[in-house]
Motif scaffolding. Structure first.
Motif, PDB file in Angstrom:
ATOM      1  N   HIS A 168     -38.978 -95.909  14.674  1.00  0.00           N
ATOM      2  CA  HIS A 168     -37.887 -94.964  14.426  1.00  0.00           C
ATOM      3  C   HIS A 168     -37.402 -94.399  15.761  1.00  0.00           C
ATOM      4  O   HIS A 168     -38.214 -93.951  16.587  1.00  0.00           O
ATOM      5  CB  HIS A 168     -38.376 -93.814  13.527  1.00  0.00           C
ATOM      6  CG  HIS A 168     -37.297 -92.881  13.094  1.00  0.00           C
ATOM      7  ND1 HIS A 168     -36.527 -93.088  11.975  1.00  0.00           N
ATOM      8  CD2 HIS A 168     -36.849 -91.719  13.646  1.00  0.00           C
ATOM      9  CE1 HIS A 168     -35.657 -92.106  11.848  1.00  0.00           C
ATOM     10  NE2 HIS A 168     -35.831 -91.254  12.848  1.00  0.00           N
ATOM     11  N   HIS A 202     -35.164 -91.728  18.151  1.00  0.00           N
ATOM     12  CA  HIS A 202     -34.774 -90.320  18.160  1.00  0.00           C
ATOM     13  C   HIS A 202     -33.740 -90.079  19.261  1.00  0.00           C
ATOM     14  O   HIS A 202     -33.811 -90.688  20.340  1.00  0.00           O
ATOM     15  CB  HIS A 202     -35.994 -89.429  18.406  1.00  0.00           C
ATOM     16  CG  HIS A 202     -37.092 -89.608  17.406  1.00  0.00           C
ATOM     17  ND1 HIS A 202     -37.285 -88.764  16.337  1.00  0.00           N
ATOM     18  CD2 HIS A 202     -38.067 -90.560  17.322  1.00  0.00           C
ATOM     19  CE1 HIS A 202     -38.331 -89.174  15.636  1.00  0.00           C
ATOM     20  NE2 HIS A 202     -38.822 -90.258  16.205  1.00  0.00           N
ATOM     21  N   THR A 227     -45.414 -94.551  13.129  1.00  0.00           N
ATOM     22  CA  THR A 227     -46.409 -93.878  12.299  1.00  0.00           C
ATOM     23  C   THR A 227     -47.220 -94.911  11.544  1.00  0.00           C
ATOM     24  O   THR A 227     -46.780 -96.046  11.347  1.00  0.00           O
ATOM     25  CB  THR A 227     -45.730 -92.933  11.289  1.00  0.00           C
ATOM     26  OG1 THR A 227     -44.815 -93.686  10.487  1.00  0.00           O
ATOM     27  CG2 THR A 227     -44.985 -91.813  11.997  1.00  0.00           C
ATOM     28  N   ALA A 245     -41.349 -96.244   5.022  1.00  0.00           N
ATOM     29  CA  ALA A 245     -40.520 -97.041   5.935  1.00  0.00           C
ATOM     30  C   ALA A 245     -39.941 -98.207   5.144  1.00  0.00           C
ATOM     31  O   ALA A 245     -40.554 -99.268   5.030  1.00  0.00           O
ATOM     32  CB  ALA A 245     -41.363 -97.545   7.102  1.00  0.00           C
ATOM     33  N   THR A 247     -42.336 -99.059  10.766  1.00  0.00           N
ATOM     34  CA  THR A 247     -42.194 -97.605  10.937  1.00  0.00           C
ATOM     35  C   THR A 247     -41.510 -97.227  12.250  1.00  0.00           C
ATOM     36  O   THR A 247     -41.422 -96.037  12.575  1.00  0.00           O
ATOM     37  CB  THR A 247     -43.564 -96.912  10.873  1.00  0.00           C
ATOM     38  OG1 THR A 247     -44.386 -97.371  11.959  1.00  0.00           O
ATOM     39  CG2 THR A 247     -44.263 -97.206   9.556  1.00  0.00           C
ATOM     40  N   ALA A 263     -39.106 -87.423   9.927  1.00  0.00           N
ATOM     41  CA  ALA A 263     -39.601 -88.792  10.070  1.00  0.00           C
ATOM     42  C   ALA A 263     -41.060 -88.815  10.491  1.00  0.00           C
ATOM     43  O   ALA A 263     -41.755 -89.823  10.300  1.00  0.00           O
ATOM     44  CB  ALA A 263     -38.754 -89.560  11.075  1.00  0.00           C
ATOM     45  N   ARG A 309     -34.001-101.595  15.505  1.00  0.00           N
ATOM     46  CA  ARG A 309     -33.692-101.312  14.096  1.00  0.00           C
ATOM     47  C   ARG A 309     -33.545-102.612  13.302  1.00  0.00           C
ATOM     48  O   ARG A 309     -33.983-102.695  12.151  1.00  0.00           O
ATOM     49  CB  ARG A 309     -32.413-100.481  13.999  1.00  0.00           C
ATOM     50  CG  ARG A 309     -32.555 -99.056  14.525  1.00  0.00           C
ATOM     51  CD  ARG A 309     -31.318 -98.225  14.207  1.00  0.00           C
ATOM     52  NE  ARG A 309     -31.403 -96.893  14.804  1.00  0.00           N
ATOM     53  CZ  ARG A 309     -30.780 -96.525  15.921  1.00  0.00           C
ATOM     54  NH1 ARG A 309     -29.991 -97.399  16.548  1.00  0.00           N
ATOM     55  NH2 ARG A 309     -30.912 -95.310  16.405  1.00  0.00           N
ATOM     56  N   PHE A 343     -46.183 -89.241   5.812  1.00  0.00           N
ATOM     57  CA  PHE A 343     -44.988 -89.812   6.410  1.00  0.00           C
ATOM     58  C   PHE A 343     -44.056 -90.352   5.328  1.00  0.00           C
ATOM     59  O   PHE A 343     -44.505 -90.875   4.304  1.00  0.00           O
ATOM     60  CB  PHE A 343     -45.349 -90.939   7.370  1.00  0.00           C
ATOM     61  CG  PHE A 343     -46.298 -90.531   8.458  1.00  0.00           C
ATOM     62  CD1 PHE A 343     -46.028 -89.432   9.263  1.00  0.00           C
ATOM     63  CD2 PHE A 343     -47.466 -91.244   8.683  1.00  0.00           C
ATOM     64  CE1 PHE A 343     -46.897 -89.058  10.274  1.00  0.00           C
ATOM     65  CE2 PHE A 343     -48.348 -90.877   9.675  1.00  0.00           C
ATOM     66  CZ  PHE A 343     -48.065 -89.780  10.477  1.00  0.00           C
ATOM     67  N   PRO A 344     -42.755 -90.259   5.555  1.00  0.00           N
ATOM     68  CA  PRO A 344     -41.817 -90.851   4.601  1.00  0.00           C
ATOM     69  C   PRO A 344     -41.967 -92.367   4.598  1.00  0.00           C
ATOM     70  O   PRO A 344     -42.375 -92.962   5.607  1.00  0.00           O
ATOM     71  CB  PRO A 344     -40.444 -90.423   5.134  1.00  0.00           C
ATOM     72  CG  PRO A 344     -40.663 -90.173   6.581  1.00  0.00           C
ATOM     73  CD  PRO A 344     -42.057 -89.647   6.704  1.00  0.00           C
ATOM     74  N   ASP A 353     -36.411 -86.246  15.209  1.00  0.00           N
ATOM     75  CA  ASP A 353     -36.235 -86.223  13.756  1.00  0.00           C
ATOM     76  C   ASP A 353     -37.602 -85.899  13.156  1.00  0.00           C
ATOM     77  O   ASP A 353     -38.376 -86.793  12.798  1.00  0.00           O
ATOM     78  CB  ASP A 353     -35.722 -87.586  13.289  1.00  0.00           C
ATOM     79  CG  ASP A 353     -35.555 -87.664  11.780  1.00  0.00           C
ATOM     80  OD1 ASP A 353     -35.833 -86.662  11.091  1.00  0.00           O
ATOM     81  OD2 ASP A 353     -35.182 -88.745  11.284  1.00  0.00           O
TER      82      ASP A 353
END
Length: 669
Positions: A569, A571, A584, A667, A567, A614, A454, A664-665, A611
């Motif tokens: 992420h 989970h 993504t 990033a 991107t 995401a 992260r 995709f949302p 998620d």
């Protein structure tokens, strides 16, 4: 007085911005770069925002990109830009009052409240005047429709809902969105984004010593050359690597030369450490005579290019005691009280075969010489430099050198080998280093990997990681004691989590013996001796990981999502020994989900809780996944059973077949 009194509207928290704009943010050609800002104003009138995105050069063409609200904060705005060439791009956020949106909302609310045409007379005329401005300044193909909507607002013979219907029609609203009336335009400062070639973000590195690629005669290793090392290149290319990284290739000092396993008492035939650079045959611009000639090196670079790879060369700014610099420029080093030159120390470690450079003595001369050396190797075809211990040299030197090189050769990349404090690592990235070594080698627990992943993704606008699974200096205890499954686990983690990763030769042969308990140094380290390897014999006996590395690199090339960093992420999984993450790619709608067993000894069972938003999906949706390592297919949703036996296959690398087109949302960290 502080602040900017000319900021009529509010603009704050613009990103990506590095150190309040002191340094350039980073991107690569073709990367989807999110630009965000907080935009607001007083009162209740509508506000909107654009990004002015300008290409390199004084005549760079500006592109106006409309921003949109995103996320949970009502004043946060976003747009995405995609640079199409290298160089220094700039952007400015422009906030502006949106009278059309203000008018539209006010009329909608008043009609819903039951107000009639008489009460809305002023509102209707104000709307018509705004449409007149769009018709006058907007594109010719829409002028008739805009003018007709303005005329309808003024036509008192029509019912109220009929008068406003043309202005509220979706088609016209799109025209007004694309060609708005902008008032009180307020600009942020201009910020920079340096755009590199794609290799700056994505690539697979392979490190090896050409001198170990000689033949073995009578059980005795002979010194390899560039001509013999060329024979190793096809196998490296076959494993899917993009970059061949060579330790220093220069003459090695004879004074205080180290022997095998770093002993201070070398044998006459000991080859010494390549990082003890310089001897009577030359210094940083010379080739070790036993490796061949400069033309031989150029041929090696050419052959690597022919196989689809490029060569990264080590840039180690230090000198052996018999380096020509010591004789010609003793002022470039530190003299002790007894008149001797200080050798390198990192207590309790001592490097008697290396003199560090003192950059405070004759900086002009040192700067000019290093720039000459770098440009010399650039002229020989080198476009990537792995910089040894940059954290032991002044920051202002690196800032000067990197950008001086990029003035003439913007495609040259610099990797910082800086295993040091976080503040220094991040500052090296800010001032210009293209990539950085990382703490990945020492992150083994799930919480450590998630936390570090992260952090890197959040700082991807200036710091790009290179996940090496091992180096000639670092044989982590997980590899010493984890057995062959751990080599697979670490390779999957590095290759899938980071867009750039690397291995040091011998990893594929499961080399794992340390020089002593508690040490991360290899026994019979290649830093101090020749280490020929029986590549063909290991392959034939099934004792090689080369096929597994090949498959990982194939998957990385096939899936653009794995070539991204921002991107990344994570989970949830209900077993701490299982790690689940996804990546993504907004440019291709590609997505990959990876689940890894972090235990090399035991089968791990768990349930993922993906998620799904995401991944661009709704919580209830089902989708098909294919394991790129085994070819198995599964039907997945939010909750999924996972069982991974490390002795069979310690990881799933799933590509997703989406049931519908997805978006995709963003990033944005």
């Amino acid at each position: 007085m502080t602040g900017r009194p000319d900021l009529r509207l509010g603009i704050s928290d613009v990103a990506p911005v590095v150190s309040c704009g002191s340094f350039s943010a980073r991107a690569v050609v073709g990367e989807h770069l999110p630009i965000t800002a907080t935009v607001f104003r007083e009162g209740h009138d509508a506000v909107a925002a654009d990004v002015v995105w300008r290409s390199p050069g004084q005549d760079g063409t500006p592109q106006l990109r409309r921003m949109a609200r995103y996320g949970q904060e009502p004043d946060r705005w976003l747009t995405t830009v995609v640079p199409d060439r290298e160089g220094l791009w700039t952007f400015t956020v422009e906030a502006w009052s949106d009278p059309l949106a203000t008018w539209h909302h006010a009329v909608e609310v008043k009609i819903a409240a039951g107000q009639g045409a008489g009460e809305l007379a002023n509102d209707l005329e104000e709307g018509a005047r705004l449409l007149d401005r769009v018709a006058a300044d907007g594109p010719e193909e829409h002028r008739d429709a805009v003018a007709a909507a303005a005329a309808a607002l003024r036509d008192e013979s029509l019912e109220l809902t009929t008068r406003v219907a043309p202005a509220f029609a979706p088609a016209l609203q799109q025209v007004l969105h694309d060609h708005p009336v902008r008032e009180l335009v307020t600009a942020s400062p201009t910020y920079e984004v340096w755009v590199d070639r794609p290799r700056a973000l994505y690539g697979s590195w392979y490190e090896f010593f050409p001198r170990s690629e000689g033949s073995v005669v009578g059980g005795q290793a002979t010194h390899g050359t560039f001509a013999t090392a060329v024979d190793r290149l096809p196998a490296i290319a076959d494993m899917g690597f993009d970059v061949v990284y060579l330790p220093p290739i220069h003459p090695i000092g004879r004074v205080n030369r180290k022997g095998r396993n770093n002993t201070l008492t070398p044998e006459p035939d000991d080859v010494g450490s390549p990082w003890a650079i310089g001897a009577e045959e030359g210094g940083h611009d010379a080739v070790h005579p036993q490796l061949g000639t400069l033309d031989d090196f150029k041929g090696f670079v050419w052959r690597a290019g022919e196989l689809g790879m490029e060569v990264a060369l080590d840039l180690a700014l230090q000198a052996a005691p018999d380096h020509p610099w010591v004789r010609e420029h003793p002022e470039w080093f530190t003299t002790k009280a007894d008149g001797s030159i200080a050798y390198a120390e990192n207590p309790p470690k001592k490097y008697q075969d290396i003199y560090p450079i003192n950059f405070d003595n004759d900086p002009d001369g040192i700067y000019a010489e290093v720039l000459r050396v770098v440009r010399h190797w650039i002229s020989c075809g080198v476009r990537i430099f792995r910089v040894d211990n940059p954290h032991t040299k002044p920051l202002n030197f690196w800032h000067w050198l990197i950008w001086e090189v990029k003035k003439t050769d913007p495609d040259v990349l610099f990797l910082a080998e800086a295993f040091t404090r976080p503040a220094m690592m991040h500052q090296l990235a800010r001032i210009g280093f293209t990539q950085s070594y990382t703490y990945f080698t020492w992150r083994t627990e799930r919480w450590e990997l998630e936390e570090y992943g992260r952090e890197l993704a959040a700082n991807s606008h200036y710091m790009r990681p290179n996940f090496f699974v091992n180096t000639p200096d670092i044989l982590h205890e997980s590899l010493q004691f984890g057995g062959p499954p751990m080599f697979k686990i670490r390779a999957v983690l590095a290759a899938m989590m980071s867009p750039t990763w690397g291995v040091y030769s011998g990893f594929e042969l499961f080399e794992h013996v340390a020089v002593r308990p508690g040490s991360e140094e290899y026994l019979d380290s290649e830093k101090y001796q020749l280490r020929p390897r029986d590549w063909a014999g290991a392959e034939a006996a099934g004792r090689s990981l080369s096929g597994y590395l090949r498959r990982l690199n194939e998957v990385r090339r096939q899936h653009p999502a794995l070539q991204q960093l921002r991107t990344l992420h994570f989970h949830p999984v209900d077993n701490p020994n299982l790690l689940c993450f996804s990546k993504t790619d907004p440019g291709s709608s590609d997505a990959v989900v990876v689940v890894v067993n972090l235990s090399s000894r035991h089968t791990q069972i768990g349930t993922t809780a993906l998620d799904l938003p995401a991944l661009g999906l709704d919580w209830h949706e089902r989708f098909s996944v294919t394991d790129e390592l085994t070819g198995a297919h599964y039907d997945w949703g939010q909750f999924n059973y996972v069982e991974l036996d490390p002795y069979r296959e310690p990881a799933h690398v799933f590509s997703i077949a989406f049931p519908r087109p997805v978006q995709f949302p963003p990033a944005v960290g």
